[in-house]
Design an enzyme around this catalytic site. Structure first.
Site, PDB file in Angstrom:
ATOM      1  N   GLN A   1      -7.264  22.118  61.526  1.00 20.93           N
ATOM      2  CA  GLN A   1      -6.831  20.772  61.897  1.00 20.93           C
ATOM      3  C   GLN A   1      -7.758  20.170  62.956  1.00 20.93           C
ATOM      4  OE1 GLN A   1      -4.174  19.087  60.493  1.00 20.93           O
ATOM      5  NE2 GLN A   1      -4.870  17.322  61.666  1.00 20.93           N
TER       6      GLN A   1
ATOM      7  N   ASP B   1      -9.676  20.275  52.445  1.00 17.29           N
ATOM      8  CA  ASP B   1      -9.887  18.998  53.133  1.00 17.29           C
ATOM      9  C   ASP B   1     -11.114  18.272  52.582  1.00 17.29           C
ATOM     10  OD1 ASP B   1      -8.043  17.996  54.902  1.00 17.29           O
ATOM     11  OD2 ASP B   1      -8.811  19.078  56.646  1.00 17.29           O
TER      12      ASP B   1
ATOM     13  N   LYS C   1       2.834  19.299  56.776  1.00 22.25           N
ATOM     14  CA  LYS C   1       2.132  20.037  55.724  1.00 22.25           C
ATOM     15  C   LYS C   1       2.899  21.295  55.355  1.00 22.25           C
ATOM     16  CE  LYS C   1      -2.466  18.427  57.105  1.00 22.25           C
ATOM     17  NZ  LYS C   1      -3.680  18.716  57.885  1.00 22.25           N
TER      18      LYS C   1
END
Length: 295
Positions: free
Chosen positions: A96, A119, A52
């Site tokens: 995460q 997300d 990322k």
């Protein structure tokens, strides 16, 4: 002849479009900023977070990776989320997953500002998706949608069967393909571990989307002739012929299924590259919305 739908090809188109939007934002003194919080040292998460960051830099975006130890407390993590919510240079961020044991993932997700929830895990954003008015789309479902759309796969009125009901892939993919619009308007069935005679449903699918985490679960006898198969699974299996003793396979028995399909995604190289791509798209959109600058 079976068509291979490759994530690298579809994502390349989207990245070209994102670069133009990013350059326009930067011409107005806005640099999209994406932060990722990594708690602990899970190897798979570390690889994903690194990728990322690399893609952010390649696109010319601001990248911030925040590493926190595995013994981070809930209060410490919530404080970091609050800090990122209030940082105007960070337009989108994510924590995460999975988190180390003892940390409340739901509480963390709900603490993220929905306007920065790239997300698309926050209940508010998932609710907006449900009613057909999303700010962001969950990355993997959005990637599946773009693969179908940009590969010229007709979805209007088609029988779509989604195998798996996770909050990350299965449920939001089903909801997304039910919406009105290009690459959607499908008739969707969701099947899962408690579905009786599951193969009766998969054999009727014009488009079969599989996300269950079971290597080679879908076999040729479970697939309709000429179906489109999207394999979201990524499973590592033992392979003595491989230098590292293992290799990646999907949830679909690719070698035996592919010749029965009109189009199929391989593993690796299929859906995988799309997840980070669509995360970047969400970050750019967040920067556009926050700044009021849109090309």
């Amino acid at each position: 002849m079976t068509k291979l739908i490759l994530g690298k090809d579809v994502s390349a188109e989207i990245y070209a479009e994102l670069r133009e939007r990013i350059e326009y934002l930067k011409s107005k003194n806005v640099t999209p900023g994406l932060a990722v919080v990594l708690v602990g040292d899970d190897p798979a998460s570390q690889i994903y977070v690194r990728k990322k960051g690399e893609m952010c830099e390649e696109l010319g975006m601001k990248s911030l990776i925040i590493r926190m130890p595995a013994d981070t407390t809930q209060d410490e993590l919530m404080a970091k989320v609050k800090e990122l919510n209030e940082d105007p240079a960070i337009h989108g961020f994510l924590v995460q997953l999975p988190l180390p044991k003892g940390l409340d993932e739901d509480a963390v997700i709900e603490a993220i500002d929905p306007a920065k929830d790239v997300d698309c895990f926050h209940p508010s954003n998932l609710g907006r998706l449900m009613i057909g008015n999303p700010d962001f789309l969950p990355a993997t479902p959005a990637g599946i949608h773009q693969m179908l759309l940009r590969s010229g796969i007709e979805t209007d009125g088609k029988n779509v069967v989604v195998v798996g009901r996770s909050n990350i892939v299965g449920k939001p993919t089903a909801v997304l393909l039910l919406q009105k619009g290009m690459g959607m308007d499908s008739t969707v069935t969701v099947v899962h571990s408690h579905t009786k005679n599951l193969e009766d449903f998969t054999r009727r699918a014009d488009i079969l989307i599989v996300a269950i985490g079971k290597p080679r679960f879908i076999t040729a006898d479970m697939v309709k002739e000429g179906a489109v198969v999207i394999d979201v699974g990524t499973n590592r299996i033992e392979d003595p012929t491989s230098p590292n003793g293992g290799r990646l396979v999907g949830d679909v028995d690719f070698d035996n299924v592919k010749d029965k399909t009109s189009a199929i995604t391989p593993v690796p190289g299929g859906v995988g590259p799309m997840t980070i791509c669509m995360l970047m798209a969400n970050a750019v959109k967040a920067a556009e919305k926050a700044s009021g600058v849109k090309s």
